[in-house]
Design a protein around this motif. Structure first.
Motif, PDB file in Angstrom:
ATOM      1  N   VAL A  28       0.845  -1.198   0.000  1.00 54.09           N
ATOM      2  CA  VAL A  28       0.000   0.000   0.000  1.00 54.09           C
ATOM      3  C   VAL A  28       0.879   1.246   0.000  1.00 54.09           C
ATOM      4  N   HIS A  29       1.905   1.228   0.821  1.00 58.40           N
ATOM      5  CA  HIS A  29       2.797   2.394   0.872  1.00 58.40           C
ATOM      6  C   HIS A  29       3.519   2.595  -0.462  1.00 58.40           C
ATOM      7  N   ARG A  31       2.550   1.677  -3.462  1.00 58.11           N
ATOM      8  CA  ARG A  31       1.647   2.080  -4.550  1.00 58.11           C
ATOM      9  C   ARG A  31       1.025   3.450  -4.352  1.00 58.11           C
ATOM     10  N   THR A  32       0.742   3.814  -3.098  1.00 55.89           N
ATOM     11  CA  THR A  32       0.014   5.063  -2.850  1.00 55.89           C
ATOM     12  C   THR A  32       0.848   6.128  -2.148  1.00 55.89           C
ATOM     13  N   GLY A  33       1.928   5.720  -1.502  1.00 57.40           N
ATOM     14  CA  GLY A  33       2.715   6.662  -0.713  1.00 57.40           C
ATOM     15  C   GLY A  33       2.094   6.962   0.631  1.00 57.40           C
ATOM     16  N   ARG A  34       0.983   6.317   0.935  1.00 59.11           N
ATOM     17  CA  ARG A  34       0.279   6.541   2.203  1.00 59.11           C
ATOM     18  C   ARG A  34       0.678   5.483   3.212  1.00 59.11           C
ATOM     19  N   GLY A  35       0.450   5.788   4.458  1.00 54.33           N
ATOM     20  CA  GLY A  35       0.771   4.843   5.519  1.00 54.33           C
ATOM     21  C   GLY A  35       2.241   4.894   5.894  1.00 54.33           C
TER      22      GLY A  35
END
Length: 95
Positions: A28-29, A31-35
């Protein structure tokens, strides 16, 4: 159900879930840069993984040395993670 606990298989399931959790969070991090970045995940996931290994060893009646080794590993990884976070937080704080 009691056999699942007595055999330690419930812990095997939890260990697999910890690995899957780490992989999903890292993906997730990525692919999205979040978390949290993977470097922030390793410390607490590894510490929890080692705690679960200690619990599994205790449930199946393993030699006390294996339990002690897993608990010590968990403590070391926890303290290393805490120290890393503390130093990082100190660099961000003003002053």
């Amino acid at each position: 159900m009691s056999e699942l606990f007595a055999s330690g298989r419930i812990i095997d399931l939890i260990l697999v879930l910890i690995v899957v959790e780490g992989l999903v969070l890292a993906l997730v991090h990525r692919r999205t840069g979040r978390g949290l970045p993977p470097s922030d995940l390793i410390g607490f996931l590894l510490s929890g993984f080692l705690l679960m290994l200690a619990l599994r060893a205790a449930l199946v009646g393993a030699w006390w040395g294996w339990i002690s080794l897993a608990l010590t590993g968990s403590l070391v990884t926890h303290l290393a993670d805490l120290g890393w976070r503390w130093r990082r937080a100190g660099r961000r704080s003003p002053g």
